[in-house]
Design an enzyme around this catalytic site. Structure first.
Site, PDB file in Angstrom:
ATOM      1  N   TYR A  96       0.853  -1.189   0.000  1.00  0.00           N
ATOM      2  CA  TYR A  96       0.000   0.000   0.000  1.00  0.00           C
ATOM      3  C   TYR A  96       0.892   1.244   0.000  1.00  0.00           C
ATOM      4  CZ  TYR A  96      -3.268   3.550   1.712  1.00  0.00           C
ATOM      5  OH  TYR A  96      -4.024   4.690   1.865  1.00  0.00           O
ATOM      6  N   HIS A  97       0.555   2.217  -0.853  1.00  0.00           N
ATOM      7  CA  HIS A  97       1.379   3.413  -1.026  1.00  0.00           C
ATOM      8  C   HIS A  97       0.855   4.550  -0.163  1.00  0.00           C
ATOM      9  CE1 HIS A  97       3.696   6.597  -2.845  1.00  0.00           C
ATOM     10  NE2 HIS A  97       4.207   5.798  -3.763  1.00  0.00           N
ATOM     11  N   GLY A  98       1.654   4.995   0.815  1.00  0.00           N
ATOM     12  CA  GLY A  98       1.287   6.140   1.631  1.00  0.00           C
ATOM     13  C   GLY A  98       1.646   7.439   0.949  1.00  0.00           C
ATOM     14  N   GLY A 166       0.448   3.460  -6.622  1.00  0.00           N
ATOM     15  CA  GLY A 166       1.405   4.469  -7.034  1.00  0.00           C
ATOM     16  C   GLY A 166       1.165   5.839  -6.425  1.00  0.00           C
ATOM     17  N   GLU A 169      -2.495   6.882  -5.377  1.00  0.00           N
ATOM     18  CA  GLU A 169      -2.918   6.417  -4.062  1.00  0.00           C
ATOM     19  C   GLU A 169      -2.232   7.213  -2.957  1.00  0.00           C
ATOM     20  OE1 GLU A 169      -3.889   2.049  -3.002  1.00  0.00           O
ATOM     21  OE2 GLU A 169      -1.774   2.303  -2.486  1.00  0.00           O
TER      22      GLU A 169
END
Length: 291
Positions: A96-98, A166, A169
């Protein structure tokens, strides 16, 4: 003139957490610069960087420990399920991209420190457009793809990481932690063609560490879609608890299609979020998680 303490504290608070993201990026540049200068002065090639016959290993170890210390003291960072990262052989890490994927850098450090393995990463094209970024991306082993290059790396036995959401997100996600993968299945195609397992990964409280500004997003989002540049400002560096959860590997199955595998991976990451993330996220609660 009357000086309001709360006003001074507010200004100081805002200033600190606008400066911290800049410091993080500068630290990445300094890390890459040290690696670049040392490697070239010692005339070492990439295959000898981790060799016991060179002093490179000692320098690399110092850099790793500095980032390890930063993660530990600032975010009380830890990893649950590190044993699920293979000691040898290829695997595709999907995460998951923060807003800022600092957690992924911490995870890479953990894998390098405890598994003695370097993780290659797929990054957005804009990363290579920043001043001096080509050297930075080269030293951090970041590539933009495409599928055939990713398959080649995995076929050589490397670890590779991809965030399907990416930059979109990262910039437009929020504390509800909804995935924004837009039916992307390229990463699954890579895994199928390379015949490797996919390892789902999620970091708890990631959205509370760095926060994208929501003001004017309705205007800036079309601009992002047109330029693919990170046009959304952000702030943060809040010392919240960060804990990365490494999920059960999804084994290669010759009978499954890339689209089916992409959905299966998405479900796995969503399950990690459901089990380990308080929703909606909250900075104060995320800070209290440290204790």
């Amino acid at each position: 003139m009357v000086v309001y303490p709360w006003l001074i504290l507010s200004i100081a608070f805002i200033a600190i957490f606008l400066v911290i993201p800049v410091i993080i990026f500068l630290s990445l540049y300094v890390t890459a610069l040290v690696m670049y200068v040392y490697r070239h002065r010692q005339k070492l090639d990439a295959k000898r960087l981790l060799s016991n016959q060179t002093k490179w290993k000692s320098l690399l170890y110092v850099i790793i420990m500095l980032w390890e210390a930063h993660g530990y003291f600032w975010h009380s960072y830890e990893v649950d399920g590190l044993d699920r990262i293979p000691n040898k052989g290829p695997a595709l890490i999907v995460y998951y991209h923060g807003c800022i994927p600092l957690d992924h850098f911490y995870l890479m450090t953990k894998i390098l420190l405890y598994k003695k393995r370097f993780v290659r990463s797929v990054g957005d094209h804009f990363l290579f457009m920043l001043p001096g970024s080509k050297t930075l991306m080269k030293e951090l082993k970041v590539l933009t793809g495409p599928v055939d290059q990713c398959v080649k790396l995995l076929s050589e036995g490397d670890l590779l990481s991809i965030a399907p959401g990416g930059c979109r997100e990262g910039l437009f996600g929020d504390n509800l932690y909804k995935l924004m993968w837009n039916n992307r299945s390229g990463f699954a195609k890579v895994a199928v063609e390379a015949k490797v397992p996919i390892i789902p990964v999620f970091t708890q409280n990631l959205r509370e560490a760095f926060i994208a500004v929501k003001l004017f997003q309705c205007i800036l989002k079309p601009l992002y879609e047109w330029t693919r540049l990170p046009v959304i400002p952000f702030y943060g560096g809040f010392p919240v608890k960060l804990k990365t959860f490494v999920g059960k590997p999804i084994p290669y199955d010759p009978k499954i299609t890339p689209e089916e595998l992409a959905q299966q991976t998405m479900n796995a990451v969503e399950e990690l979020i459901r089990q380990n993330q308080r929703i909606p996220g909250n900075i104060w609660n995320a800070f209290c998680d440290r204790f």
